[in-house]
Design a protein around this motif. Structure first.
Motif, PDB file in Angstrom:
ATOM      1  N   TYR A 182       1.138  -1.300   0.066  1.00 14.87           N
ATOM      2  CA  TYR A 182      -0.043   0.045   0.166  1.00 14.87           C
ATOM      3  C   TYR A 182       0.812   1.254   0.059  1.00 14.87           C
ATOM      4  CZ  TYR A 182       1.355  -0.199   5.038  1.00 14.87           C
ATOM      5  OH  TYR A 182       2.010  -0.415   6.029  1.00 14.87           O
ATOM      6  N   VAL A 350     -13.252  -2.111   1.429  1.00 12.58           N
ATOM      7  CA  VAL A 350     -11.752  -2.110   1.309  1.00 12.58           C
ATOM      8  C   VAL A 350     -11.495  -3.040   0.229  1.00 12.58           C
ATOM      9  CG1 VAL A 350     -11.448  -3.682   2.978  1.00 12.58           C
ATOM     10  CG2 VAL A 350      -9.727  -1.777   2.423  1.00 12.58           C
ATOM     11  N   GLU A 351     -10.408  -2.776  -0.420  1.00 14.48           N
ATOM     12  CA  GLU A 351      -9.813  -3.784  -1.489  1.00 14.48           C
ATOM     13  C   GLU A 351      -9.152  -4.700  -0.992  1.00 14.48           C
ATOM     14  OE1 GLU A 351      -7.316  -1.519  -4.375  1.00 14.48           O
ATOM     15  OE2 GLU A 351      -8.986  -0.622  -5.159  1.00 14.48           O
ATOM     16  N   GLY A 352      -9.405  -5.900  -1.312  1.00 16.15           N
ATOM     17  CA  GLY A 352      -8.430  -7.151  -0.870  1.00 16.15           C
ATOM     18  C   GLY A 352      -8.668  -7.888   0.255  1.00 16.15           C
ATOM     19  N   TYR A 353      -9.952  -7.916   0.769  1.00 13.62           N
ATOM     20  CA  TYR A 353      -9.796  -8.232   2.357  1.00 13.62           C
ATOM     21  C   TYR A 353     -11.393  -8.382   2.673  1.00 13.62           C
ATOM     22  CZ  TYR A 353      -9.681  -8.904   7.233  1.00 13.62           C
ATOM     23  OH  TYR A 353      -9.593  -9.436   8.660  1.00 13.62           O
ATOM     24  N   TYR A 449      -5.747   5.382   2.439  1.00 14.78           N
ATOM     25  CA  TYR A 449      -5.508   4.730   1.446  1.00 14.78           C
ATOM     26  C   TYR A 449      -6.224   3.425   1.573  1.00 14.78           C
ATOM     27  CZ  TYR A 449      -2.278   2.785   4.718  1.00 14.78           C
ATOM     28  OH  TYR A 449      -1.724   2.101   6.000  1.00 14.78           O
ATOM     29  N   ASN A 450      -6.453   2.703   0.234  1.00 19.70           N
ATOM     30  CA  ASN A 450      -7.334   1.693   0.113  1.00 19.70           C
ATOM     31  C   ASN A 450      -6.791   0.536   0.369  1.00 19.70           C
ATOM     32  OD1 ASN A 450      -9.446   0.058  -0.429  1.00 19.70           O
ATOM     33  ND2 ASN A 450     -10.014   1.112  -2.281  1.00 19.70           N
ATOM     34  N   ASP A 451      -6.516  -0.155   1.559  1.00 17.27           N
ATOM     35  CA  ASP A 451      -5.851  -1.115   1.807  1.00 17.27           C
ATOM     36  C   ASP A 451      -6.122  -1.263   3.537  1.00 17.27           C
ATOM     37  OD1 ASP A 451      -3.402  -3.253   1.211  1.00 17.27           O
ATOM     38  OD2 ASP A 451      -3.236  -2.577   3.528  1.00 17.27           O
ATOM     39  N   ASN A 453      -4.552  -2.091   6.072  1.00  9.53           N
ATOM     40  CA  ASN A 453      -3.904  -1.603   6.837  1.00  9.53           C
ATOM     41  C   ASN A 453      -3.875  -0.271   7.536  1.00  9.53           C
ATOM     42  OD1 ASN A 453      -1.004  -2.214   8.253  1.00  9.53           O
ATOM     43  ND2 ASN A 453      -0.784  -0.110   7.266  1.00  9.53           N
ATOM     44  N   ASP A 487       0.172  -9.085  -1.306  1.00  8.78           N
ATOM     45  CA  ASP A 487      -1.428  -9.460  -1.219  1.00  8.78           C
ATOM     46  C   ASP A 487      -1.282 -11.075  -1.642  1.00  8.78           C
ATOM     47  OD1 ASP A 487      -2.326  -7.261  -0.370  1.00  8.78           O
ATOM     48  OD2 ASP A 487      -2.229  -6.384  -2.336  1.00  8.78           O
TER      49      ASP A 487
END
Length: 544
Positions: A182, A350-353, A449-451, A453, A487
């Motif tokens: 990220y 959120v992206e990826g989760y 930010y788009n993660d 975390n 990721d």
């Protein structure tokens, strides 16, 4: 001779475009006249929720401050209207094979608002300043992926050891301690903006004031009347000034949703960020085209101060307080804008989760409340010995209603003795930061930010905005581990462990996941919602 604005008003009246000519507008009048001056220049008038606590990019910590800073400054990258990361001061970058070294090439025409060239050395100075303990940035933790940043923040190494260097005037190199998926997203945050060193050294904290401020964004500081208005004017030295359409931006600190709506209807605002719950049905009925909603990377939550009683060393009580809250009632009866009840910490957009949930999330209302009372009693409280607790919140119709409803739930389900305290925004932020007197407090987190975390990091014991005092070595280990993993399934597994640990310790009570609601006049063009809730005035235009 009639001014252009009067002529435009007459034109609107003639063609029936103003709100004054329909049955709808008689019931819900909205003045639809843009601020266009005799010379053809335009002004965008934005409601901004609250007075910014600071316009120092490295010390600001609130959304109202971020909104203004996004217009005043540019970073190496920025967020496009659709939410994607795109070049800004850096026209391009390269990433080394091991994903540790990022090399940015700055634009030849990147300049400060005083006409001076913007250089890689400016970024080196600014990134070092942002992690310097003397600066005291609440967001310094965002830079911990960079070599030595964490040691500098802790005061164990000099700022000169930060993994950033200028290879020449237009080439900046940043070295990370481990691959960070990220990382580019953090460079769009105000903590990564450059500041003009001569102004900082000449004026100290006053370098943000009109007459002193030198910025590198699409706009520059024109005026600042505290608790009244911040005025920005177009920066002709900005590298993309040719594509900036709006000439002036005015930010109005309006914390009361009804006041914001009244000023919007009266034609004093083009963009209102506060939408009163009590008027939501009327807005949807009469001006639906002006209402913009967007699922957002944000969570509305109650923080529990773990530094002092009653929540210190009492996980049973923390869980009882969380379980006693009926989130569905809050989103159905109060917020009423398609918000999602939160039974975990990470928003679903959120992206990826795909996030974890509280173990009790699937219980019926009856079973959930019974379990809450059981834990409440296990924590040492009863009808004869009720918990005395204060809810602290900042001004706003929605915050007040939610606090009142949660207080009622804690009273009726648990028998707690609950009091409410309302504080002005800056005072409230200081109360949460100091943690000396807070018990339960209302707050929200909008992702940087788009993660995932960006949400995990907030609860790290070292993060400057963790107002709960939560400190778990296991959680910190998991959060820091996933932050530097590529990721994929393994990172997903560690993130689930981190979120399960957080929910098990329960230092926060997530209430709902955000849906942003804005009122924007029809003549403001170019608005495109994005889950980061990140918008730049330069991307908009006023077209009556």
């Amino acid at each position: 001779m009639l001014s252009r604005r009067i002529l435009l008003c007459l034109l609107f009246l003639c063609v029936g475009l103003t709100a004054c000519s329909s049955d709808k507008s008689e019931q819900f009048p909205v003045k639809n006249t843009p601020e266009i001056h005799d010379d053809g220049s335009t002004t965008l008038r934005r409601g901004n929720g609250a007075e910014p606590e600071s316009l120092d990019p490295h010390q600001a910590r609130s959304v109202p401050a971020a909104n203004v800073l996004r217009d005043l400054y540019a970073g190496l990258v920025q967020i496009a209207p659709d939410g994607e990361i795109v070049p800004a001061d850096a026209e391009s970058w390269e990433v080394g094979e091991q994903k540790l070294v990022y090399t940015f090439t700055l634009r030849d025409n990147a300049r400060w608002s005083n006409g001076e060239p913007l250089t890689a050395q400016d970024y080196v100075y600014s990134l070092r300043r942002s992690v310097d303990p003397v600066t005291g940035s609440p967001y310094a933790q965002l830079h911990t992926p960079i070599v030595n940043a964490n040691d500098i923040i802790q005061g164990d190494k000099p700022t000169e050891s930060l993994g950033v260097r200028a290879l020449d005037d237009k080439t900046l190199e940043i070295t990370l301690k481990a691959p960070t998926p990220y990382f580019l997203g953090t460079l769009a945050h105000s903590i990564s903006y450059p500041v003009y060193r001569p102004a900082v050294e000449a004026y100290g904290a006053a370098f943000t004031q009109p007459g002193n401020a030198v910025t590198n964004g699409a706009y520059k500081m024109a005026s600042w009347r505290v608790n009244s208005m911040i005025g920005l004017e177009r920066n002709s030295e900005y590298w993309d000034d040719a594509n900036t359409a709006i000439d002036r931006v005015e930010y109005y600190p309006i914390t009361n949703e009804n006041s914001a709506l009244s000023r919007y209807q009266a034609g004093e605002l083009d963009w209102a960020t506060k939408v009163p719950i009590s008027q939501y049905d009327a807005i949807e009925k009469y001006i639906p085209a002006q209402l913009h909603t967007q699922p957002t990377l944000g969570v509305y939550y109650y923080g529990l101060n773990l530094r002092r009683p009653p929540f210190k060393d009492s996980p049973e009580l923390r869980h009882a307080m969380s379980m006693a809250i009926d989130r569905r009632v809050i989103v159905d009866k109060i917020t009423r804008g398609d918000e999602i009840p939160a039974y975990g910490w990470i928003p679903p957009v959120v992206e990826g989760y795909a996030g974890a949930k509280f173990k009790w999330a699937t219980l019926s209302d009856t079973d959930r409340q019974a379990k809450a009372r059981e834990l409440y009693e296990k924590a040492g409280y009863s009808e004869d010995k009720p918990l005395k607790v204060e809810i602290r919140y900042n001004s706003g119709e929605g915050n007040k209603k939610i606090a009142s409803v949660i207080a009622s739930m804690w009273r009726s389900v648990l028998g707690a003795d609950v009091t409410l305290r309302n504080e002005e925004w800056k005072v409230f932020l200081d109360s949460v930061r100091q943690g000396a007197s807070t018990e339960a407090y209302r707050l929200a987190w909008i992702g940087d930010y788009n993660d995932p975390n960006t949400f995990f990091e907030l609860m790290n014991s070292k993060f400057g905005l963790n107002g709960t005092g939560y400190a778990s070595a296991e959680y910190d280990r998991l959060q820091e581990k996933q932050a530097h993993m590529p990721d994929g399934p393994e990172r997903q597994k560690v993130m689930k462990q981190a979120e399960a640990t957080l929910l098990g310790d329960s230092p926060v009570i997530p209430i709902y996941f955000y849906v942003s609601k804005y009122l924007i006049k029809d003549y403001v063009k170019g608005f495109e919602g994005n889950p980061l809730d990140s918008y730049y005035s330069k991307d908009l235009s006023i077209e009556p």
